[in-house]
Scaffold this motif. Structure first.
Motif, PDB file in Angstrom:
ATOM      1  N   SER A 157      34.887 -22.404  71.384  1.00  0.00           N
ATOM      2  CA  SER A 157      33.748 -21.629  70.871  1.00  0.00           C
ATOM      3  C   SER A 157      34.114 -20.155  70.719  1.00  0.00           C
ATOM      4  N   VAL A 158      34.879 -19.620  71.682  1.00  0.00           N
ATOM      5  CA  VAL A 158      35.298 -18.226  71.585  1.00  0.00           C
ATOM      6  C   VAL A 158      36.264 -18.032  70.425  1.00  0.00           C
ATOM      7  N   VAL A 159      37.268 -18.907  70.319  1.00  0.00           N
ATOM      8  CA  VAL A 159      38.265 -18.792  69.253  1.00  0.00           C
ATOM      9  C   VAL A 159      37.591 -18.909  67.884  1.00  0.00           C
ATOM     10  N   SER A 160      36.706 -19.892  67.752  1.00  0.00           N
ATOM     11  CA  SER A 160      36.043 -20.097  66.455  1.00  0.00           C
ATOM     12  C   SER A 160      35.150 -18.920  66.090  1.00  0.00           C
ATOM     13  N   ALA A 161      34.297 -18.506  67.022  1.00  0.00           N
ATOM     14  CA  ALA A 161      33.360 -17.420  66.732  1.00  0.00           C
ATOM     15  C   ALA A 161      34.078 -16.116  66.441  1.00  0.00           C
ATOM     16  N   GLU A 162      35.144 -15.847  67.196  1.00  0.00           N
ATOM     17  CA  GLU A 162      35.844 -14.580  67.025  1.00  0.00           C
ATOM     18  C   GLU A 162      36.621 -14.546  65.715  1.00  0.00           C
ATOM     19  N   ASN A 163      37.193 -15.662  65.319  1.00  0.00           N
ATOM     20  CA  ASN A 163      37.900 -15.692  64.035  1.00  0.00           C
ATOM     21  C   ASN A 163      36.931 -15.587  62.862  1.00  0.00           C
ATOM     22  N   ILE A 164      35.759 -16.167  63.005  1.00  0.00           N
ATOM     23  CA  ILE A 164      34.733 -16.011  61.960  1.00  0.00           C
ATOM     24  C   ILE A 164      34.309 -14.546  61.865  1.00  0.00           C
ATOM     25  N   ARG A 165      34.101 -13.920  63.022  1.00  0.00           N
ATOM     26  CA  ARG A 165      33.726 -12.499  63.040  1.00  0.00           C
ATOM     27  C   ARG A 165      34.814 -11.653  62.384  1.00  0.00           C
ATOM     28  N   ALA A 166      36.065 -11.923  62.714  1.00  0.00           N
ATOM     29  CA  ALA A 166      37.176 -11.164  62.145  1.00  0.00           C
ATOM     30  C   ALA A 166      37.256 -11.345  60.642  1.00  0.00           C
ATOM     31  N   ASN A 167      37.082 -12.578  60.180  1.00  0.00           N
ATOM     32  CA  ASN A 167      37.145 -12.834  58.736  1.00  0.00           C
ATOM     33  C   ASN A 167      36.047 -12.093  57.992  1.00  0.00           C
ATOM     34  N   GLY A 168      34.871 -11.994  58.621  1.00  0.00           N
ATOM     35  CA  GLY A 168      33.774 -11.274  57.980  1.00  0.00           C
ATOM     36  C   GLY A 168      34.082  -9.797  57.818  1.00  0.00           C
TER      37      GLY A 168
END
Length: 485
Positions: free
Chosen positions: A412-423
């Protein structure tokens, strides 16, 4: 208190609401005009959040009608609320009216048309004693006279009809007045009293987030940060705030000790202004005839820059329109640097201002430059992105602390943080960021002991500090143009 019966009308200045800048919240330490408050002692050594001019008036005594720049906090309130219209600002006033005061005795004040004005605007109203000339009669407040500040901040005695002061042409007053010059760097630095559990001065930085859930991003003490002891404490308190967060500190160079731009670099080195979390500025600035500390105006400008950029601090504070009239020394002597001279300061890790098609900030480097040339250490914008990313990571995932240390949490951390970074990358705020959970960094015994480690790589854009255009003469262009004619 005067008995009221009827309808009151109060006019209040209106204007645009301050723009919110949460990525660049200023925490300002200094002296405030608290004698204008009903209870001055209530505004000493405690974090006070200011969201508007009305807030500043009711909580700190500040207003544009009667601001007194002997009080250092007013430099930041003026810059933030009037020049750049940004909020919130957290203010910690260290001026104690019980300590930092001077006593005035037997001052004769003339009465005209039922009123008498005391010239000293720093008066503590509760200390005023009014007597007749020989001192045998002491007049009673709210019986013989009223006492209050007018809109200009002047203490006014109003004669009450039928009282003992009625018909007199003068009154002798004694009082205490705030003395902001009595506040020292020791007061600003403050400390923690283990016996009482009381914090004062810069030590109160640790109380800001627990009390208000506001994350201080810029620490400053205009009027005091040019003193090396204060600067050192500000730099230290900018790191691991509440054990977690980090911030920048905005500092001034002493313009009484350094009056030439050629000498600023040596002063900076000699006095230890070399922290990567520090922004150092020289000289001072002037606006509307008032000399102001550069740090106060620069911090407000940084807050506005962030607010205009979706509250993301990736834009450099350099080369931004600067709402000043001149750069000056403490004495008021005006200093006009051309670009090469300003570049000398930039090369020493110092921010300044130049008048190039209008006044603008000038300088990208933290105080760590030139000793450190790493982008995340030297460039203010990159340094602030790293701080902001770390702070927001903590806030985003703090609720996962103490959850089961299982693959669901990790994913959940890896997924959420990579989504945030991509945004943010898509918006151009960063060049990119990737977070990983590596087995090599997380042996099973660590996980069993409740410890999880992620590694995140962040790409932040450095400022385009130098743009070169190579001009060549091309005779064929000219020949073609002539032939065509």
């Amino acid at each position: 208190m005067m008995y009221k019966h009827g309808i009151d009308i109060v006019e209040q200045r209106t204007g645009p609401e301050p723009i919110r800048s949460l990525s660049a919240v200023q925490v300002v330490f200094g002296t405030a005009q608290v004698n204008l408050l009903d209870d001055p002692a209530a505004a000493v050594n405690k974090p006070i959040v200011i969201n508007s001019e009305a807030d500043a008036k009711t909580k700190l005594g500040y207003s544009r009608d009667n601001r007194d720049f002997d009080f250092t906090v007013n430099h930041s309130l003026f810059a933030s609320l009037e020049l750049y219209n940004v909020a919130p600002i957290v203010v910690i006033n260290v001026l104690d009216p019980a300590v930092h005061k001077t006593d005035v005795t037997d001052e004769v004040v003339s009465i005209s048309k039922g009123t008498a004005k005391i010239a000293n605007k720093k008066v503590l109203l509760s200390s005023v004693v009014a007597e007749n000339a020989d001192g045998l009669t002491t007049y009673e407040r709210d019986v013989d006279y009223t006492l209050s500040f007018n809109t200009a901040g002047e203490p006014v005695i109003g004669v009450i009809s039928g009282g003992q002061l009625d018909g007199q042409t003068e009154v002798t007053v004694s009082y205490s007045a705030l003395d902001p010059s009595a506040v020292t760097e020791v007061d600003v630095i403050g400390g923690y009293d283990a016996a009482t559990g009381v914090r004062t001065g810069i030590e109160l930085m640790t109380s800001v987030y627990p009390q208000y859930n506001i994350l201080g991003a810029q620490l400053l003490a205009p009027g005091f940060s040019h003193k090396p002891d204060v600067a050192a404490v500000l730099a230290a308190k900018s790191q691991k705030i509440n054990g977690n967060f980090s911030a920048m500190n905005v500092l001034d160079v002493d313009t009484t000790a350094v009056t030439k731009y050629e000498d600023v670099a040596a002063w900076k080195v000699d006095n230890g202004y070399d922290n990567k979390e520090s922004i150092v500025a020289w000289p001072m600035v002037k606006k509307n005839g008032q000399v102001l500390y550069f740090s106060a105006v620069l911090a407000a400008r940084i807050a506005q820059t962030d607010a205009e950029n979706d509250d993301v601090p990736n834009v450099s504070p350099s080369n931004k329109p600067f709402n000043i009239d001149a750069t000056v020394l403490k004495s008021g002597t005006e200093m006009y640097l051309d670009q090469p001279e300003a570049n000398v300061l930039n090369g020493a890790g110092i921010v300044t201002a130049i008048n190039f098609n209008g006044w603008r900030t000038w300088g990208n480097n933290t105080a760590a430059f030139p000793e450190s040339t790493l982008p995340q250490d030297r460039f203010i914008a990159v340094r602030r992105v790293f701080q902001w990313w770390g702070n927001t990571f903590i806030l985003a995932y703090f609720n996962k602390v103490d959850n089961p240390a299982d693959t669901k949490l990790i994913e959940s951390v890896v997924s959420a943080e990579n989504i945030r970074a991509n945004g943010f990358a898509a918006e151009g705020k960063i060049s990119g960021a990737v977070i990983e959970f590596r087995e090599s960094m997380n042996p099973i015994e660590n996980i069993l002991n409740g410890k999880i480690v992620f590694i995140q790589r962040i790409g932040a854009y450095s400022p385009a500090e130098q743009i070169t255009n190579i001009l060549e003469f091309d005779p064929t262009i000219t020949a073609t143009a002539l032939g065509g004619a």
